[in-house]
Design a protein around this motif. Structure first.
Motif, short mmCIF file in Angstrom:
data_model
loop_
_atom_site.label_atom_id
_atom_site.label_comp_id
_atom_site.label_asym_id
_atom_site.label_seq_id
_atom_site.Cartn_x
_atom_site.Cartn_y
_atom_site.Cartn_z
N LEU A 31 3.19 -17.94 4.28
CA LEU A 31 4.27 -18.39 3.30
C LEU A 31 5.63 -18.81 4.03
O LEU A 31 5.85 -19.79 3.42
CB LEU A 31 4.60 -16.98 2.47
CG LEU A 31 3.65 -16.37 1.71
CD1 LEU A 31 4.02 -15.19 1.08
CD2 LEU A 31 3.35 -17.42 0.42
N SER A 32 5.84 -18.33 5.10
CA SER A 32 6.99 -18.93 5.86
C SER A 32 6.75 -20.34 6.11
O SER A 32 7.60 -21.24 6.23
CB SER A 32 7.37 -17.95 7.05
OG SER A 32 6.45 -17.87 7.93
N THR A 33 5.48 -20.59 6.67
CA THR A 33 5.02 -22.05 7.17
C THR A 33 5.37 -23.02 5.84
O THR A 33 5.73 -24.07 6.13
CB THR A 33 3.68 -22.21 7.65
OG1 THR A 33 3.64 -21.21 8.57
CG2 THR A 33 3.08 -23.31 7.73
N LEU A 34 4.84 -22.63 4.75
CA LEU A 34 4.95 -23.33 3.41
C LEU A 34 6.15 -23.65 2.74
O LEU A 34 6.40 -24.46 2.06
CB LEU A 34 3.82 -23.20 2.54
CG LEU A 34 2.38 -23.26 3.18
CD1 LEU A 34 1.34 -22.62 2.11
CD2 LEU A 34 1.95 -24.34 3.37
N LEU A 35 7.13 -22.46 2.72
CA LEU A 35 8.25 -22.57 2.36
C LEU A 35 9.10 -23.86 2.44
O LEU A 35 9.64 -24.32 1.45
CB LEU A 35 9.15 -21.32 2.47
CG LEU A 35 8.91 -19.89 1.87
CD1 LEU A 35 9.84 -18.79 2.45
CD2 LEU A 35 9.12 -20.23 0.27
N PRO A 36 9.16 -24.35 3.55
CA PRO A 36 10.11 -25.51 3.85
C PRO A 36 9.43 -26.59 2.83
O PRO A 36 10.28 -27.76 2.94
CB PRO A 36 9.94 -25.88 5.07
CG PRO A 36 9.63 -24.60 5.79
CD PRO A 36 8.78 -23.79 4.78
#
Length: 223
Positions: free
Chosen positions: A116-121
């Motif tokens: 999720l943190s990878t895709l948030l940006p």
């Protein structure tokens, strides 16, 4: 003895002899205790399996929040991909465990947080961010499990996949009906089946993951 020792023993048994060997009685024997003693540490085989799975999931070296990671989001997904594939190869029994209701523990949560943190940006909608993360997890875990199963079959049987297919040459030479399988025949005449089984599987994995990430990236660019 403690719960961690029980889980480690169960994982070792499953790695060496298969998942069925990691029964409550099997683990108790490996630890040199009675089966009923084991139940004072882990109430059931189902709970032991949950602990085993989450312990294995936690082995993946996925950067936690605040830790260094690749700058490019696709390279970050590659980290998840490679760590997950390596995990399945170390523990091929994992492919036999249903992930419909996964153990909600540190290992599972770390994987979800990382993706999720990878895709948030990418600034997808929250719903699409979660959906994309689930799609990556579904694809990578499924393919990694199949890859691990393939390696396990070769180890257990002592026969390569190429040798197995070679024994079935008569199927193609004698019984294969080219009129009923025109697409397969077209690929054959165009030398489309030259790769080894492992090469074809690796190429298929790479193709699928790249196209999945291409789709996520294309959606992000339309926002």
């Amino acid at each position: 003895m403690d719960v961690d020792a029980v889980v480690r023993a169960a994982i070792q048994l499953a790695d060496e002899q298969g998942l069925d060997a990691a029964s409550m009685s099997g683990v108790a024997k490996a630890l040199g205790v009675g089966t009923m003693t084991l139940y004072t540490y882990v109430p059931s085989k189902e709970e032991l399996l949950d602990l085993m799975v989450d312990q294995v999931l936690a082995e993946r070296r996925l950067p936690a929040p605040g830790e260094p990671r690749p700058a490019d989001w696709r390279e970050q997904v590659e980290v998840y991909s490679e760590e997950t594939r390596a995990m399945f190869q170390r523990h091929p029994w994992l492919a036999r465990v249903s992930t419909v209701r996964p153990p909600v523990g540190p290992g599972m949560l770390a994987g979800r947080e990382y993706l999720l943190s990878t895709l948030l940006p990418l600034d997808l909608t929250p719903r699409d961010t979660n959906t994309a993360a689930l799609a990556i997890t579904t694809y990578v875990d499924s393919a990694a499990g199949e890859e691990a199963e393939s390696l396990q079959v070769e180890r257990v049987t002592g026969q390569s996949h190429e040798a197995w297919w070679s024994e079935r040459d008569e199927l193609w030479e004698t019984y294969f009906d080219v009129d009923r399988h025109p697409a397969m025949t077209t690929i054959w005449h165009a030398n489309g089946y030259q790769d080894t089984v492992r090469e074809a599987a690796t190429d298929a994995y790479r193709y699928g993951l790249d196209r999945l990430l291409d789709g996520i990236e294309a959606q992000a660019k339309t926002l």
